[in-house]
Design a protein around this motif. Structure first.
Motif, PDB file in Angstrom:
ATOM      1  N   HIS A  16       0.843  -1.199   0.000  1.00  0.00           N
ATOM      2  CA  HIS A  16       0.000   0.000   0.000  1.00  0.00           C
ATOM      3  C   HIS A  16       0.879   1.250   0.000  1.00  0.00           C
ATOM      4  CE1 HIS A  16      -2.866   2.924   1.996  1.00  0.00           C
ATOM      5  NE2 HIS A  16      -3.556   2.505   0.970  1.00  0.00           N
ATOM      6  N   GLY A  39       1.226   3.743  -3.138  1.00  0.00           N
ATOM      7  CA  GLY A  39       0.919   5.157  -2.932  1.00  0.00           C
ATOM      8  C   GLY A  39       2.023   6.049  -3.475  1.00  0.00           C
ATOM      9  N   ALA A  40       3.270   5.671  -3.172  1.00  0.00           N
ATOM     10  CA  ALA A  40       4.401   6.468  -3.654  1.00  0.00           C
ATOM     11  C   ALA A  40       4.484   6.414  -5.176  1.00  0.00           C
ATOM     12  CB  ALA A  40       5.701   5.962  -3.029  1.00  0.00           C
ATOM     13  N   PHE A  50       1.946   8.708  -6.736  1.00  0.00           N
ATOM     14  CA  PHE A  50       2.388  10.104  -6.670  1.00  0.00           C
ATOM     15  C   PHE A  50       3.466  10.381  -7.713  1.00  0.00           C
ATOM     16  CE2 PHE A  50       5.789  12.893  -4.971  1.00  0.00           C
ATOM     17  CZ  PHE A  50       5.155  14.109  -5.169  1.00  0.00           C
ATOM     18  N   ILE A  69       0.211  10.304 -11.470  1.00  0.00           N
ATOM     19  CA  ILE A  69      -0.394  11.632 -11.632  1.00  0.00           C
ATOM     20  C   ILE A  69       0.096  12.317 -12.910  1.00  0.00           C
ATOM     21  CG2 ILE A  69      -0.761  13.895 -10.590  1.00  0.00           C
ATOM     22  CD1 ILE A  69      -0.567  12.702  -7.887  1.00  0.00           C
ATOM     23  N   PHE A 119      -6.328   1.080  -3.900  1.00  0.00           N
ATOM     24  CA  PHE A 119      -7.774   1.260  -3.762  1.00  0.00           C
ATOM     25  C   PHE A 119      -8.368   0.220  -2.803  1.00  0.00           C
ATOM     26  CE2 PHE A 119     -12.115   0.410  -5.359  1.00  0.00           C
ATOM     27  CZ  PHE A 119     -12.644   1.673  -5.404  1.00  0.00           C
ATOM     28  N   ILE A 129      -9.628   0.717   1.093  1.00  0.00           N
ATOM     29  CA  ILE A 129     -10.974   0.400   1.584  1.00  0.00           C
ATOM     30  C   ILE A 129     -10.874  -0.518   2.803  1.00  0.00           C
ATOM     31  CG2 ILE A 129     -13.101  -0.818   1.021  1.00  0.00           C
ATOM     32  CD1 ILE A 129     -12.794   0.250  -1.836  1.00  0.00           C
ATOM     33  N   TYR A 140      -8.466  -0.619   4.963  1.00  0.00           N
ATOM     34  CA  TYR A 140      -8.070   0.178   6.135  1.00  0.00           C
ATOM     35  C   TYR A 140      -9.230   0.994   6.675  1.00  0.00           C
ATOM     36  CZ  TYR A 140      -3.160  -0.929   5.520  1.00  0.00           C
ATOM     37  OH  TYR A 140      -1.973  -1.586   5.428  1.00  0.00           O
ATOM     38  N   GLN A 142      -7.013  12.249   5.521  1.00  0.00           N
ATOM     39  CA  GLN A 142      -6.620  11.196   4.594  1.00  0.00           C
ATOM     40  C   GLN A 142      -7.769  10.224   4.356  1.00  0.00           C
ATOM     41  OE1 GLN A 142      -2.951   9.170   5.503  1.00  0.00           O
ATOM     42  NE2 GLN A 142      -2.243   9.673   3.455  1.00  0.00           N
ATOM     43  N   MET A 152     -12.213   9.977  -3.324  1.00  0.00           N
ATOM     44  CA  MET A 152     -11.580   9.325  -4.477  1.00  0.00           C
ATOM     45  C   MET A 152     -12.277   8.019  -4.832  1.00  0.00           C
ATOM     46  SD  MET A 152      -7.531  10.115  -3.939  1.00  0.00           S
ATOM     47  CE  MET A 152      -7.399   9.588  -2.255  1.00  0.00           C
ATOM     48  N   ILE A 153     -12.732   7.285  -3.811  1.00  0.00           N
ATOM     49  CA  ILE A 153     -13.473   6.043  -4.077  1.00  0.00           C
ATOM     50  C   ILE A 153     -14.755   6.356  -4.858  1.00  0.00           C
ATOM     51  CG2 ILE A 153     -14.796   4.180  -3.006  1.00  0.00           C
ATOM     52  CD1 ILE A 153     -12.791   4.256  -0.687  1.00  0.00           C
ATOM     53  N   HIS A 207      -4.440  14.322  -0.077  1.00  0.00           N
ATOM     54  CA  HIS A 207      -4.164  12.955   0.352  1.00  0.00           C
ATOM     55  C   HIS A 207      -2.695  12.591   0.095  1.00  0.00           C
ATOM     56  CE1 HIS A 207      -5.540   8.668   0.819  1.00  0.00           C
ATOM     57  NE2 HIS A 207      -4.499   8.437   0.044  1.00  0.00           N
ATOM     58  N   ALA A 208      -2.228  12.900  -1.103  1.00  0.00           N
ATOM     59  CA  ALA A 208      -0.852  12.539  -1.454  1.00  0.00           C
ATOM     60  C   ALA A 208       0.136  13.389  -0.652  1.00  0.00           C
ATOM     61  CB  ALA A 208      -0.620  12.727  -2.952  1.00  0.00           C
ATOM     62  N   GLY A 244       0.272  11.699   2.732  1.00  0.00           N
ATOM     63  CA  GLY A 244       0.884  10.385   2.600  1.00  0.00           C
ATOM     64  C   GLY A 244       2.375  10.463   2.321  1.00  0.00           C
ATOM     65  N   ASP A 299       4.308  11.630   5.338  1.00  0.00           N
ATOM     66  CA  ASP A 299       4.512  10.519   6.284  1.00  0.00           C
ATOM     67  C   ASP A 299       5.682   9.644   5.844  1.00  0.00           C
ATOM     68  OD1 ASP A 299       2.457  11.342   7.837  1.00  0.00           O
ATOM     69  OD2 ASP A 299       1.008   9.841   7.160  1.00  0.00           O
ATOM     70  N   ILE A 300       5.735   9.359   4.549  1.00  0.00           N
ATOM     71  CA  ILE A 300       6.807   8.492   4.047  1.00  0.00           C
ATOM     72  C   ILE A 300       8.167   9.176   4.227  1.00  0.00           C
ATOM     73  CG2 ILE A 300       7.764   7.412   1.982  1.00  0.00           C
ATOM     74  CD1 ILE A 300       4.972   6.815   1.046  1.00  0.00           C
TER      75      ILE A 300
HETATM   76  C1  HEM Z   1      -9.326   5.367  -4.337  1.00  0.00           C
HETATM   77  C2  HEM Z   1      -8.392   5.929  -3.966  1.00  0.00           C
HETATM   78  C3  HEM Z   1      -7.600   5.857  -2.656  1.00  0.00           C
HETATM   79  C4  HEM Z   1      -7.905   5.305  -1.436  1.00  0.00           C
HETATM   80  C5  HEM Z   1      -9.157   4.572  -1.025  1.00  0.00           C
HETATM   81  C6  HEM Z   1      -6.771   5.558  -0.572  1.00  0.00           C
HETATM   82  C7  HEM Z   1      -6.681   5.191   0.758  1.00  0.00           C
HETATM   83  C8  HEM Z   1      -5.624   5.466   1.587  1.00  0.00           C
HETATM   84  C9  HEM Z   1      -5.608   5.311   3.017  1.00  0.00           C
HETATM   85  C10 HEM Z   1      -6.773   4.818   3.873  1.00  0.00           C
HETATM   86  C11 HEM Z   1      -4.375   5.672   3.462  1.00  0.00           C
HETATM   87  C12 HEM Z   1      -3.894   5.711   4.902  1.00  0.00           C
HETATM   88  C13 HEM Z   1      -3.119   4.500   5.263  1.00  0.00           C
HETATM   89  C14 HEM Z   1      -2.604   4.564   6.654  1.00  0.00           C
HETATM   90  O1  HEM Z   1      -2.795   5.558   7.360  1.00  0.00           O
HETATM   91  O2  HEM Z   1      -1.959   3.591   7.054  1.00  0.00           O
HETATM   92  C15 HEM Z   1      -3.597   6.051   2.306  1.00  0.00           C
HETATM   93  C16 HEM Z   1      -2.271   6.428   2.323  1.00  0.00           C
HETATM   94  C17 HEM Z   1      -1.576   6.908   1.232  1.00  0.00           C
HETATM   95  N1  HEM Z   1      -2.091   7.169  -0.029  1.00  0.00           N
HETATM   96 FE1  HEM Z   1      -3.929   6.693  -0.642  1.00  0.00          FE
HETATM   97  N2  HEM Z   1      -5.807   6.224  -1.286  1.00  0.00           N
HETATM   98  C18 HEM Z   1      -6.294   6.436  -2.564  1.00  0.00           C
HETATM   99  C19 HEM Z   1      -5.661   7.088  -3.606  1.00  0.00           C
HETATM  100  C20 HEM Z   1      -4.376   7.573  -3.556  1.00  0.00           C
HETATM  101  C21 HEM Z   1      -3.706   8.245  -4.655  1.00  0.00           C
HETATM  102  C22 HEM Z   1      -4.323   8.567  -6.010  1.00  0.00           C
HETATM  103  C23 HEM Z   1      -2.442   8.506  -4.219  1.00  0.00           C
HETATM  104  C24 HEM Z   1      -1.327   9.156  -4.994  1.00  0.00           C
HETATM  105  C25 HEM Z   1      -1.034  10.210  -5.267  1.00  0.00           C
HETATM  106  C26 HEM Z   1      -2.311   8.026  -2.866  1.00  0.00           C
HETATM  107  C27 HEM Z   1      -1.175   8.098  -2.100  1.00  0.00           C
HETATM  108  C28 HEM Z   1      -1.060   7.677  -0.809  1.00  0.00           C
HETATM  109  C29 HEM Z   1       0.160   7.718  -0.039  1.00  0.00           C
HETATM  110  C30 HEM Z   1       1.528   8.178  -0.532  1.00  0.00           C
HETATM  111  C31 HEM Z   1      -0.172   7.226   1.239  1.00  0.00           C
HETATM  112  C32 HEM Z   1       0.779   7.050   2.432  1.00  0.00           C
HETATM  113  C33 HEM Z   1       1.144   5.599   2.551  1.00  0.00           C
HETATM  114  C34 HEM Z   1       1.785   5.262   3.851  1.00  0.00           C
HETATM  115  O3  HEM Z   1       1.896   6.107   4.739  1.00  0.00           O
HETATM  116  O4  HEM Z   1       2.202   4.100   3.978  1.00  0.00           O
HETATM  117  N3  HEM Z   1      -3.507   7.471  -2.493  1.00  0.00           N
HETATM  118  N4  HEM Z   1      -4.384   5.923   1.170  1.00  0.00           N
END
Ligand code: HEM
Lengths: 132, 120
Positions: free
Chosen positions: A33, A37-38, A41, A45, A89, A93, A95, B21, B28-29, B73-74, B77, B80-81
């Protein structure tokens, strides 16, 4: 012992042999995950914005984008990004549900991590097959 | 007045970011499911449908909202990374600033695509 003395350092076992650590399934979902995510990004994008711009600008742009899709390398990259989005995605969900205390016991959490891994891989595979 | 010992600089950004977040994730969903629905209903996208979508004000607003959700969100996220892996403060700050600048630029690019000088 004065107040400013540092606490005695405990010797804890350190076991960080990455090859021998066995990450449980939810841990695999978690690190993927983060990686996905990285990747979204860093790569998804700009790619999506580029494609959006080209495809909206003109019919030629739309057509040339479609022909770019015929390139195997482009297909591979796109499939990779697609997997990243799908995994992020579904894991996201999962989480959100766990935050709501849905399925946060050990057994259901393990099962849902399998479901997340499986669903994103299978969906990616289905779309990949249709693309080729 | 006594203050909690664990209070850190930046006050309560921890739980606020956590919530943001999750809210942005839901946005986004919903957008993803919406686009999937449009694609399935129409059997994919051809140029005419694509043009019609982008000419639609509601679609543009929804897409901008999605873009802003991705941005926020990004940002959280990626920060954090960086915080987890990059220990030298100067480097980490540089990466965080770069992340933010790039994300804002992407949002501007999206707005330009959505409301640019295209004739419809
Ligand atoms: C349907 C779309 C998405 C959902 C449901 C979603 C869900 C989540 C959730 C719940 C977290 C928090 C995880 C945690 O706190 O442990 C997260 C982290 C993150 N998301 Fe998303 N996200 C979505 C789309 C995106 C997109 C498009 C990007 C990119 C630009 C992104 C980048 C990140 C990053 C970089 C993190 C941090 C990961 C980490 O700390 O390990 N997400 N996402």
């Amino acid at each position: 012992m004065s107040v400013s003395d540092p606490p005695a350092i405990k010797r804890r076992p350190v076991y960080l042999n990455l090859v021998r650590i066995r990450l449980p399934l939810p841990g695999i979902v978690s690190i993927l995950h983060r990686i996905s995510g990285a990747a979204l990004f860093l790569f998804a994008i700009p790619v999506v914005l580029f494609a959006m711009q080209a495809s909206v600008e003109s019919e030629d742009g739309f057509a040339s984008l479609k022909s770019m899709l015929a390139n195997p390398l482009c297909k591979l990259i796109l499939i990779g990004l697609l997997w990243a989005y799908l995994h992020h995605f579904f894991a996201g969900i999962r989480y959100l549900l766990i935050d709501l205390h849905v399925g946060d016991d050990l057994a259901p959490a393990r099962q849902s991590s399998v479901a997340v891994l499986g669903a994103s891989l299978i969906l990616t595979l289905i779309i990949a097959v249709r693309l080729w | 007045m006594t203050r909690p010992l664990r209070q850190t600089i930046g006050a309560h950004y921890g739980w606020k970011d956590w919530l943001v977040q999750r809210v942005t994730a839901v946005v986004m969903i919903l957008y993803t499911l919406g686009m999937l629905g449009v694609a399935l209903y129409n059997g994919g996208f051809d140029y005419a449908l694509w043009q019609a979508l982008f000419a639609n004000g509601a679609f543009r607003i929804a897409t901008l909202l999605f873009g802003l959700a991705v941005l926020w969100h990004a940002w959280i996220g990626m920060r954090d990374i960086w915080m987890d892996y990059i220990k030298p403060t100067a480097l980490r700050l540089a990466l965080e600033v770069a992340t933010f600048v790039v994300l804002v630029a992407y949002a501007a690019w999206l707005a330009q695509i959505l409301w640019g000088t295209r004739q419809t």
